[in-house]
Design an enzyme around this catalytic site. Structure first.
Site, PDB file in Angstrom:
ATOM      1  CD  GLU A 240      -2.945  -0.894   0.538  1.00 41.92           C
ATOM      2  OE1 GLU A 240      -3.267   0.099  -0.489  1.00 41.92           O
ATOM      3  OE2 GLU A 240      -3.995  -1.803   0.627  1.00 41.92           O
ATOM      4  CB  CYS A 274      -2.062   6.984   0.955  1.00 42.24           C
ATOM      5  SG  CYS A 274      -3.516   6.107   1.780  1.00 42.24           S
TER       6      CYS A 274
HETATM    7  P1  NAD Z   1       8.124   4.729   5.019  1.00 39.90           P
HETATM    8  O1  NAD Z   1       8.313   3.997   3.831  1.00 39.90           O
HETATM    9  O2  NAD Z   1       9.178   5.883   5.545  1.00 39.90           O
HETATM   10  O3  NAD Z   1       8.071   3.977   6.296  1.00 39.90           O
HETATM   11  C1  NAD Z   1       6.706   3.075   6.412  1.00 39.90           C
HETATM   12  C2  NAD Z   1       7.405   1.760   7.477  1.00 39.90           C
HETATM   13  O4  NAD Z   1       8.480   0.989   6.979  1.00 39.90           O
HETATM   14  C3  NAD Z   1       7.816   2.634   8.849  1.00 39.90           C
HETATM   15  O5  NAD Z   1       7.281   1.520   9.690  1.00 39.90           O
HETATM   16  C4  NAD Z   1       9.260   2.328   9.017  1.00 39.90           C
HETATM   17  O6  NAD Z   1       9.890   2.266  10.175  1.00 39.90           O
HETATM   18  C5  NAD Z   1       9.613   1.015   7.909  1.00 39.90           C
HETATM   19  N1  NAD Z   1      10.784   0.774   7.162  1.00 39.90           N
HETATM   20  C6  NAD Z   1      11.685   1.884   6.875  1.00 39.90           C
HETATM   21  N2  NAD Z   1      12.459   1.341   6.300  1.00 39.90           N
HETATM   22  C7  NAD Z   1      12.372   0.042   6.040  1.00 39.90           C
HETATM   23  C8  NAD Z   1      13.057  -1.149   5.535  1.00 39.90           C
HETATM   24  N3  NAD Z   1      14.246  -0.958   4.833  1.00 39.90           N
HETATM   25  N4  NAD Z   1      12.457  -2.370   5.712  1.00 39.90           N
HETATM   26  C9  NAD Z   1      11.411  -2.488   6.137  1.00 39.90           C
HETATM   27  N5  NAD Z   1      10.551  -1.713   6.772  1.00 39.90           N
HETATM   28  C10 NAD Z   1      11.050  -0.341   6.771  1.00 39.90           C
HETATM   29  O7  NAD Z   1       6.528   5.588   5.190  1.00 39.90           O
HETATM   30  P2  NAD Z   1       6.008   6.770   5.989  1.00 39.90           P
HETATM   31  O8  NAD Z   1       6.904   7.865   5.862  1.00 39.90           O
HETATM   32  O9  NAD Z   1       6.061   6.184   7.413  1.00 39.90           O
HETATM   33  O10 NAD Z   1       4.599   6.730   5.454  1.00 39.90           O
HETATM   34  C11 NAD Z   1       4.054   7.449   4.399  1.00 39.90           C
HETATM   35  C12 NAD Z   1       4.150   7.178   3.208  1.00 39.90           C
HETATM   36  O11 NAD Z   1       3.172   5.870   3.377  1.00 39.90           O
HETATM   37  C13 NAD Z   1       3.325   7.825   2.178  1.00 39.90           C
HETATM   38  O12 NAD Z   1       3.889   7.683   0.868  1.00 39.90           O
HETATM   39  C14 NAD Z   1       2.091   7.483   2.115  1.00 39.90           C
HETATM   40  O13 NAD Z   1       1.439   7.628   0.726  1.00 39.90           O
HETATM   41  C15 NAD Z   1       2.270   5.970   2.246  1.00 39.90           C
HETATM   42  N6  NAD Z   1       0.775   5.602   2.680  1.00 39.90           N
HETATM   43  C16 NAD Z   1       0.157   4.633   1.875  1.00 39.90           C
HETATM   44  C17 NAD Z   1      -1.170   4.229   2.546  1.00 39.90           C
HETATM   45  C18 NAD Z   1      -2.013   3.228   1.397  1.00 39.90           C
HETATM   46  O14 NAD Z   1      -2.917   2.621   1.898  1.00 39.90           O
HETATM   47  N7  NAD Z   1      -1.525   3.140   0.111  1.00 39.90           N
HETATM   48  C19 NAD Z   1      -1.545   4.466   3.488  1.00 39.90           C
HETATM   49  C20 NAD Z   1      -0.916   5.508   4.429  1.00 39.90           C
HETATM   50  C21 NAD Z   1       0.323   5.916   4.086  1.00 39.90           C
END
Ligand code: NAD
Length: 513
Positions: A240, A274
């Site tokens: 997502e 998102c």
């Molecule tokens: P992010 O990718 O920075 O982090 C998401 C999660 O991944 C966090 O828990 C983080 O600690 C973890 N993470 C970071 N590096 C990792 C790795 N190498 N391996 C595994 N996990 C890792 O995203 P964010 O800033 O927390 O969220 C914002 C983003 O999420 C935006 O792009 C938004 O559009 C998206 N989002 C999408 C949806 C959807 O339903 N499509 C919903 C909410 C947010």
């Protein structure tokens, strides 16, 4: 916001910059143990029936309602979003998911009897069983720190799985609550485990042995990394990712409603959604009054801060870049002079195609408005770009809305509304293109957390004609049977039967050796 310091995450309220709590961080090496322990718990849980699991989900819904204020307090402390939004965007989706699962999961997950119409299979008694995948790793973002991991965990648990949740390091207190609530609802201890920490802990979860599935919600950049790692381990993953949702305002739209909808969908959660509206495409005849009204009513918008200094800087940079390339700021465009990571709700016009903001997800309180010549141009511009999560069509003509919806490339298309369906558990959620793949919510999200297993019963008394030995007439006989069984229409089947009667007779004799 949270800062890692000596094995703890310190949580900072992004409006006041005060520390509001802390949680211990899981050692990456400990994550493997959590997955293994969750695996033990799942073995028993997976043997319960969907109806027994529904009892836990029923209590889960009640526990969430009982503790709604505490959940809202925690979300507000960590994100500083308006309290009303903690209820509308966090609690409503959570309780709706639990309630829908109680009513629907037992039916959807029940053994599904298959019936075969064709003669050679008619004696089989067969079912599809929806088995749990095992331990589901849930990696969550900070923007909806309760609704997203809670609903994903509830779906996983309803399907008979255990969960290891890695909440965002920016919202760990809410993440911890998710685990607590399942236990308070009477789920077996350890069925939903929480591994706190940053990307390193997330990475450890992706690399852990024993995962049956990964649900990742976050940025495209991290999603690609997670998918590559999961792919190397052959762990199925649902992604997502980000969006850049367009809102298509057609010339027969209700102006008042469209403006109100645009303000909410662009600025709720400070635009950190998102499926937040980032592009408003308005048919030219309505453009001037729409923009005038949008700017006039902008002060009614209530936003909290962005989640972090980094996010605010990124949003500011995108606006500066757009303006340097010729975009016009119709309102906002500055970080106000106050404590916290605030940024003014901002409306941009004349954003050129080469501006970063025209392509990249903004994930902040900035929206672009543009005039389009008509429906065709609106659709073309809406479909441009790799992100395709949601889109909405604003028109008073339902047939027109349907027509446009069919042409829009998006995981979801709303009519005269936007994004609300995250709070309707039976609606599928997910994107296409670079917004990700797989679905959460709905029957598809539930089935995605199961492995369908085909199981059958056979009395063992009916001979099997396609077993060995073959003879020189076998191929002709099977070819004839193929036609008789599968030709479209009685007449061609009967003709095939007559034409190939000798081969078929020979085949029939194999039933009575
Ligand atoms: P992010 O990718 O920075 O982090 C998401 C999660 O991944 C966090 O828990 C983080 O600690 C973890 N993470 C970071 N590096 C990792 C790795 N190498 N391996 C595994 N996990 C890792 O995203 P964010 O800033 O927390 O969220 C914002 C983003 O999420 C935006 O792009 C938004 O559009 C998206 N989002 C999408 C949806 C959807 O339903 N499509 C919903 C909410 C947010």
């Amino acid at each position: 916001m949270a800062v890692a310091a000596s094995g703890v995450l310190r949580v900072v309220n992004p409006a006041t910059l005060e520390v509001v709590g802390s949680v211990p961080v899981a050692e990456p090496a400990h994550v493997q143990e959590l997955v293994a322990e969750a695996g033990y718990v799942q073995e028993r849980w997976g043997e319960t029936t969907p109806v027994e699991r529904a009892d836990v989900l029923r209590r889960l819904g009640e526990v969430v309602l009982d503790r709604a204020d505490e959940i809202a307090d925690t979300v507000v402390a960590e994100t500083a979003k308006p309290r009303a939004e903690a209820y509308t965007s966090e609690l409503f989706p959570a309780v709706d998911a639990a309630t829908w699962l109680v009513g629907s999961a037992p039916r959807l997950l029940a053994s599904e009897r298959l019936r075969f119409g064709k003669l050679h299979l008619r004696h089989k008694r067969a079912w599809l069983e929806y088995e749990p995948v095992g331990v589901v790793g849930v990696i969550a973002p900070w923007n909806f720190p309760f609704a997203i991991p809670f609903t994903q965990a509830a779906f996983a648990v309803a399907a008979g799985n255990a969960v290891v949740l890695k909440p965002s390091e920016l919202t760990p207190l809410t993440g911890a609550l998710v685990g607590e609530l399942f236990e308070a609802a009477g789920a077996p201890a350890g069925l939903v485990r929480v591994a706190q920490g940053d990307g390193a802990v997330g990475e450890a979860l992706v690399k852990a042995h024993g995962l049956g599935k990964l649900l990742f919600t976050g940025s495209g950049e991290t999603g690609r990394r997670v998918a590559a790692e999961a792919g190397a381990r052959l762990v199925p993953v649902t992604l997502e990712l980000g969006g850049k949702d367009p809102m298509l305002v057609l010339d027969d739209a209700d102006l008042d409603r469209a403006v109100a909808g645009a303000l909410w969908a662009s600025f709720t959660n400070c635009g950190q959604v998102c499926s937040g509206v980032e592009r408003i495409l308005v048919e030219r005849t309505l453009y001037e009054p729409f923009v005038e009204e949008l700017v006039r009513r902008l002060p009614t918008v209530e936003v909290g801060p962005l989640i972090s200094e980094e996010q605010r800087a990124r949003v500011g940079d995108l606006v500066v870049d757009a303006v340097s390339r010729g975009a016009r700021v119709l309102a906002g465009g500055e970080a106000p002079d106050r404590a916290g990571w605030f940024y003014e709700p901002t409306i941009l016009a004349a954003v050129p195609a080469d501006a970063r903001i025209a392509r990249e997800e903004t994930f902040g309180p900035v929206v672009e408005v543009a005039a389009v010549a008509g429906e065709a141009e609106a659709v073309r511009r809406a479909n441009a770009g790799p992100l395709a999560l949601g889109a909405s069509v604003w028109t008073s003509d339902a047939a027109r809305a349907e027509r446009v919806a069919r042409r829009l490339r998006a995981g979801t298309v709303w009519h005269n509304d936007h994004a609300y369906s995250y709070g309707a558990a039976q609606a599928s959620w997910g994107g296409v293109g670079e917004s990700g793949f797989g679905r959460t919510h709905s029957k598809h999200g539930l089935y995605d957390l199961t492995t369908p297993k085909y199981v059958d019963r056979d009395s063992g008394r009916v001979p099997v004609p396609w077993w060995f030995p073959y003879d020189e007439g076998s191929a002709d006989a099977f070819r004839a049977a193929l036609e008789v069984l599968y030709r479209d229409g009685l007449r061609p089947r009967a003709a095939a039967a007559w034409r190939e009667r000798r081969a078929l007779l020979k085949l029939a004799r194999r039933y009575r050796p």
